[in-house]
Design a protein around this motif. Structure first.
Motif, PDB file in Angstrom:
ATOM      1  N   LEU B  45       0.890  -1.190   0.102  1.00 44.33           N
ATOM      2  CA  LEU B  45       0.068  -0.002   0.080  1.00 44.33           C
ATOM      3  C   LEU B  45       0.793   1.275   0.151  1.00 44.33           C
ATOM      4  CD1 LEU B  45      -2.362  -1.136   3.008  1.00 44.33           C
ATOM      5  CD2 LEU B  45      -2.816  -1.259   0.524  1.00 44.33           C
ATOM      6  N   SER B  46       0.117   2.271  -0.328  1.00 44.05           N
ATOM      7  CA  SER B  46       1.098   3.520  -0.442  1.00 44.05           C
ATOM      8  C   SER B  46       0.457   4.182   0.964  1.00 44.05           C
ATOM      9  CB  SER B  46       0.508   4.712  -1.377  1.00 44.05           C
ATOM     10  OG  SER B  46      -0.906   4.829  -1.043  1.00 44.05           O
ATOM     11  N   GLY B  47       1.463   5.281   1.355  1.00 44.26           N
ATOM     12  CA  GLY B  47       1.307   5.868   2.725  1.00 44.26           C
ATOM     13  C   GLY B  47      -0.228   6.478   2.763  1.00 44.26           C
ATOM     14  N   THR B  48      -0.728   7.070   1.683  1.00 41.42           N
ATOM     15  CA  THR B  48      -2.205   7.620   1.791  1.00 41.42           C
ATOM     16  C   THR B  48      -3.330   6.573   1.824  1.00 41.42           C
ATOM     17  OG1 THR B  48      -1.388   9.168  -0.140  1.00 41.42           O
ATOM     18  CG2 THR B  48      -3.732   8.978   0.355  1.00 41.42           C
ATOM     19  N   GLN B  49      -3.020   5.281   1.317  1.00 44.74           N
ATOM     20  CA  GLN B  49      -3.802   4.194   1.502  1.00 44.74           C
ATOM     21  C   GLN B  49      -3.968   3.831   2.607  1.00 44.74           C
ATOM     22  OE1 GLN B  49      -2.134   1.821  -1.897  1.00 44.74           O
ATOM     23  NE2 GLN B  49      -3.899   1.996  -3.032  1.00 44.74           N
ATOM     24  N   SER B  50      -2.616   3.580   3.258  1.00 43.29           N
ATOM     25  CA  SER B  50      -2.549   2.981   4.816  1.00 43.29           C
ATOM     26  C   SER B  50      -3.221   3.897   5.749  1.00 43.29           C
ATOM     27  CB  SER B  50      -1.051   2.697   5.013  1.00 43.29           C
ATOM     28  OG  SER B  50      -0.508   3.889   5.425  1.00 43.29           O
ATOM     29  N   ALA B  51      -3.358   5.055   5.435  1.00 37.34           N
ATOM     30  CA  ALA B  51      -3.712   6.132   6.555  1.00 37.34           C
ATOM     31  C   ALA B  51      -5.556   6.055   6.340  1.00 37.34           C
ATOM     32  CB  ALA B  51      -3.493   7.547   6.084  1.00 37.34           C
ATOM     33  N   LEU B  52      -6.068   5.492   5.282  1.00 37.12           N
ATOM     34  CA  LEU B  52      -7.556   5.192   5.226  1.00 37.12           C
ATOM     35  C   LEU B  52      -8.435   4.960   6.545  1.00 37.12           C
ATOM     36  CD1 LEU B  52      -8.430   4.302   1.379  1.00 37.12           C
ATOM     37  CD2 LEU B  52      -9.342   6.252   2.544  1.00 37.12           C
ATOM     38  N   PRO B  53      -7.883   4.074   7.013  1.00 35.11           N
ATOM     39  CA  PRO B  53      -8.787   3.159   7.956  1.00 35.11           C
ATOM     40  C   PRO B  53      -8.679   4.380   9.153  1.00 35.11           C
ATOM     41  CG  PRO B  53      -7.161   1.306   7.446  1.00 35.11           C
ATOM     42  CD  PRO B  53      -6.747   2.618   6.682  1.00 35.11           C
ATOM     43  N   PHE B  54      -7.682   4.994   9.560  1.00 28.26           N
ATOM     44  CA  PHE B  54      -7.795   5.990  10.508  1.00 28.26           C
ATOM     45  C   PHE B  54      -8.646   7.152  10.013  1.00 28.26           C
ATOM     46  CE2 PHE B  54      -5.927  10.075  11.959  1.00 28.26           C
ATOM     47  CZ  PHE B  54      -6.036   9.890  13.205  1.00 28.26           C
ATOM     48  N   GLN B  55      -8.578   7.579   8.925  1.00 26.63           N
ATOM     49  CA  GLN B  55      -9.224   8.649   8.261  1.00 26.63           C
ATOM     50  C   GLN B  55     -10.617   8.513   8.639  1.00 26.63           C
ATOM     51  OE1 GLN B  55      -7.353   9.282   4.787  1.00 26.63           O
ATOM     52  NE2 GLN B  55      -6.026  10.944   5.567  1.00 26.63           N
ATOM     53  N   LEU B  56     -11.206   7.418   8.223  1.00 25.04           N
ATOM     54  CA  LEU B  56     -12.515   6.884   8.104  1.00 25.04           C
ATOM     55  C   LEU B  56     -13.203   6.846   9.375  1.00 25.04           C
ATOM     56  CD1 LEU B  56     -14.949   6.365   6.313  1.00 25.04           C
ATOM     57  CD2 LEU B  56     -14.223   3.913   6.499  1.00 25.04           C
ATOM     58  N   ALA B  57     -12.344   6.144  10.337  1.00 25.35           N
ATOM     59  CA  ALA B  57     -12.435   6.085  11.872  1.00 25.35           C
ATOM     60  C   ALA B  57     -12.815   7.337  12.137  1.00 25.35           C
ATOM     61  CB  ALA B  57     -11.452   5.386  12.334  1.00 25.35           C
ATOM     62  N   ILE B  58     -12.091   8.458  12.064  1.00 22.69           N
ATOM     63  CA  ILE B  58     -12.290   9.929  12.546  1.00 22.69           C
ATOM     64  C   ILE B  58     -13.623  10.617  11.880  1.00 22.69           C
ATOM     65  CG2 ILE B  58     -11.102  12.261  12.868  1.00 22.69           C
ATOM     66  CD1 ILE B  58      -9.897  10.132  14.671  1.00 22.69           C
ATOM     67  N   VAL B  59     -13.826  10.379  10.759  1.00 24.76           N
ATOM     68  CA  VAL B  59     -14.878  11.023   9.966  1.00 24.76           C
ATOM     69  C   VAL B  59     -16.235  10.045  10.826  1.00 24.76           C
ATOM     70  CG1 VAL B  59     -16.465  10.881   8.057  1.00 24.76           C
ATOM     71  CG2 VAL B  59     -14.153  11.326   7.988  1.00 24.76           C
ATOM     72  N   MET B  60     -16.010   8.750  10.990  1.00 22.87           N
ATOM     73  CA  MET B  60     -17.164   8.058  11.591  1.00 22.87           C
ATOM     74  C   MET B  60     -17.500   8.448  13.053  1.00 22.87           C
ATOM     75  SD  MET B  60     -18.622   6.593   9.212  1.00 22.87           S
ATOM     76  CE  MET B  60     -19.994   5.688  10.244  1.00 22.87           C
ATOM     77  N   LEU B  61     -16.396   8.725  13.678  1.00 19.91           N
ATOM     78  CA  LEU B  61     -16.370   9.420  15.006  1.00 19.91           C
ATOM     79  C   LEU B  61     -17.167  10.564  15.276  1.00 19.91           C
ATOM     80  CD1 LEU B  61     -13.227   9.750  17.540  1.00 19.91           C
ATOM     81  CD2 LEU B  61     -15.023  11.466  17.537  1.00 19.91           C
ATOM     82  N   GLY B  62     -16.802  11.445  14.185  1.00 17.15           N
ATOM     83  CA  GLY B  62     -17.673  12.773  14.259  1.00 17.15           C
ATOM     84  C   GLY B  62     -19.078  12.610  13.909  1.00 17.15           C
ATOM     85  N   LEU B  63     -19.255  11.755  12.957  1.00 18.38           N
ATOM     86  CA  LEU B  63     -20.895  11.391  12.625  1.00 18.38           C
ATOM     87  C   LEU B  63     -21.747  10.648  13.429  1.00 18.38           C
ATOM     88  CD1 LEU B  63     -20.446  10.668   8.797  1.00 18.38           C
ATOM     89  CD2 LEU B  63     -21.090  12.720   9.649  1.00 18.38           C
ATOM     90  N   SER B  64     -21.022   9.517  14.081  1.00 20.07           N
ATOM     91  CA  SER B  64     -21.936   8.827  15.182  1.00 20.07           C
ATOM     92  C   SER B  64     -22.036   9.670  16.391  1.00 20.07           C
ATOM     93  CB  SER B  64     -21.067   7.396  15.167  1.00 20.07           C
ATOM     94  OG  SER B  64     -19.643   7.737  15.549  1.00 20.07           O
ATOM     95  N   ALA B  65     -20.875  10.467  16.699  1.00 19.17           N
ATOM     96  CA  ALA B  65     -21.120  11.187  17.930  1.00 19.17           C
ATOM     97  C   ALA B  65     -22.264  12.258  17.878  1.00 19.17           C
ATOM     98  CB  ALA B  65     -19.873  11.937  18.359  1.00 19.17           C
ATOM     99  N   ALA B  66     -22.241  13.036  16.542  1.00 16.41           N
ATOM    100  CA  ALA B  66     -23.308  14.027  16.206  1.00 16.41           C
ATOM    101  C   ALA B  66     -24.602  13.166  15.971  1.00 16.41           C
ATOM    102  CB  ALA B  66     -23.088  14.710  14.935  1.00 16.41           C
ATOM    103  N   PHE B  67     -24.912  12.228  15.473  1.00 18.10           N
ATOM    104  CA  PHE B  67     -26.198  11.583  15.148  1.00 18.10           C
ATOM    105  C   PHE B  67     -26.676  10.807  16.213  1.00 18.10           C
ATOM    106  CE2 PHE B  67     -24.752  13.232  10.865  1.00 18.10           C
ATOM    107  CZ  PHE B  67     -25.761  14.096  10.796  1.00 18.10           C
TER     108      PHE B  67
END
Lengths: 47, 448
Positions: B45-67
């Motif tokens: 994987l590239s560095g950008t690809q390997s960061a995807l799980p973390f980035q999605l997790a932070i997005v989901m953190l914000g969304l699930s906390a908000a909703f």
């Protein structure tokens, strides 16, 4: 005590062992993390 | 699911470890970087690809906390902690399957999407319960829990690294590491699920603290329509952006600042500096948040934003002349960054009451997500442009630092604009609801 107890009602169980266990449960891994952190942070002055 | 009510004699000092067991676990998210190099080499994987799980997790953190905040308020902390446990642990188990079968999308789905929901629900799960148990010290109580989120990375970072060293950094070794993480976190978080209790209604406070459930109460739906909510949104967003500005570039920044001096900073020493910043971040969460119980929420944010701007100014103007001064200013800024996170639930409680404070906190965390994008963007973009312009050393960061001062000034003004919530937004409970909800009070005096 804020809630009334009558002479016939049993006294609430002693929670102190449970409190000690609960704090140890979270405190032990946190202490490990802090130890590793201090080890790494000292590199600022020795590295 | 009805919230678990505390039996007579239940100690409120059992609630912070329950909260910590969740926050210390989900704080692992900030140690994701440990898995990046092994994943990159094992799965190509590239560095950008390997960061995807973390980035999605932070997005989901914000969304699930908000909703999910309103659901958390309705179903109680045990339900929320159970959801957090199941999602966070399942995320690791799905990731283990993904690593074993070399299907990277399963890791993104598992850790990022499913695990991310666990992060958001877990983050807000104990907030309103802690505030109800500690009406006299809400800043300290939420500070303990939110300090745990910072502590989670401190534990996971060396622990995960050791595990990868033992099991190997190939797909099967990574799969076993994910599996052990999933099982361990499930066991660890179980304590929180079992211990958490909400205070019994119709109890009186023996410690004499301000009474939860009385005074101003505002629903989450009404809160987002008030200027106070958006003022606090700006305050949190600016404070976090400023902190991330330092965190994001801490190691290269200290190296660049002293590159041309008689005391250059080595790579190893820079790593030590980053670790020291993490300690300041954690200490600020509990220390400053507890201080806010004594000096008030508005005043503590004046300190975070006003003194924070002063510290940034010192770094920009004279930071390269003294290493101790540079380090001290950075540590103070990071302690304010952590303090800002930990004090916000108590500030929300002061303004909107305890009625739906967890849900309101969840909605406010979108400011964190915004800052998470804004902070690194500003610092990295400006540093790159300055480098292109032929600048080096501390001058690479001067413009960024002044922008951070500007952002903190905006946050300072927003904090000054915070006023008590107008009566038209107050929640008027129905008679039955009032009997059920109003006086949630700790019943045990020895802990006050």
């Amino acid at each position: 005590m804020s809630h009334p107890t009558s002479p016939s009602s049993p006294s609430p169980p002693d929670r102190r062992p449970l409190i000690a266990f609960a704090w140890l449960w979270v405190g032990a891994p946190l202490a490990y993390g802090l130890y590793e952190l201090v080890r790494k942070a000292t590199q600022l002055f020795t590295g | 699911m009805s919230p678990p009510i505390a039996p007579p004699g239940w100690s409120r000092w059992l609630v912070p470890p329950a909260a910590l067991s969740v926050h210390l676990s989900i704080g692992q998210a900030y140690a994701w970087s440990v898995f990046k190099p092994p994943l990159e080499s094992a799965l190509g994987l590239s560095g950008t690809q390997s960061a995807l799980p973390f980035q999605l997790a932070i997005v989901m953190l914000g969304l699930s906390a908000a909703f999910g905040g309103t659901l958390v308020e309705r179903n109680g902390p045990r339900w929320a902690m159970t959801v957090a446990l199941v999602c966070f642990s399942s995320g690791f188990l799905i990731s283990a399957l993904g690593a074993a079968t070399e299907q990277y999308w399963l890791i993104v789905l598992g850790y990022g999407f499913v695990g991310g929901i666990g992060l958001g629900i877990g983050y807000i799960s104990p907030v309103s319960t802690l505030i109800k148990w500690f009406p006299d010290r809400p800043g300290m109580a939420t500070g303990i829990a939110i300090m745990g989120f910072g502590g989670g990375a401190l534990i996971a970072s060396p622990w995960s690294a050791q595990m990868l060293e033992s099991f190997g950094a190939d797909p099967s070794g990574i799969a076993v590491a994910f599996l052990v993480h999933g099982i361990s976190y499930a066991v660890f978080m179980t304590l929180g699920v079992l211990l958490v209790r909400v205070p019994r209604a119709t109890e009186s406070v023996a410690g004499g603290g301000p009474s939860a459930g009385q005074g101003v109460q505002v629903s989450a739906r009404s809160a987002v329509r008030t200027p106070q909510f958006w003022c606090l949104w700006v305050v949190l967003c600016m404070n976090v952006t400023a902190g991330i500005g330092i965190l994001e570039k801490a190691a290269p920044m200290i190296t660049d600042f002293f590159a041309g001096t008689s005391t250059p900073v080595s790579v190893t020493a820079a790593a030590g500096f980053v670790a020291l910043l993490s300690a300041a971040n954690m200490a600020g969460r509990i220390g400053w948040s507890s201080t806010s119980d004594l000096i008030g929420r508005k005043n503590i944010y004046r300190v975070y934003l006003g003194v924070g701007a002063l510290m940034y100014g010192l770094i920009a103007l004279v930071g390269d002349s003294s290493k101790p001064l540079f380090i001290l200013c950075a540590l103070v800024i990071l302690s304010f960054y952590g303090g800002g996170f930990a004090t916000i639930p108590a500030y929300l409680k002061d303004l909107f009451g305890t009625y739906q404070v967890g849900a309101i906190h969840g909605r406010l965390l979108t400011a964190w997500s915004t800052a998470g994008v804004l902070g690194p963007l500003i610092v990295n973009w400006i540093a790159d442009r300055q480098e292109e312009a032929g600048k080096d050393g501390s001058s690479l960061y001067t413009l960024s630092l002044f922008i951070m001062i500007g952002l903190l000034a905006v946050g300072f003004v927003a904090n000054e604009l915070v006023r008590p919530v107008h009566a038209r937004h107050h929640h008027v409970p129905a008679p039955r609801e009032a009997a059920d909800v109003a006086p949630h009070q700790p019943q045990q005096p020895e802990s006050a």
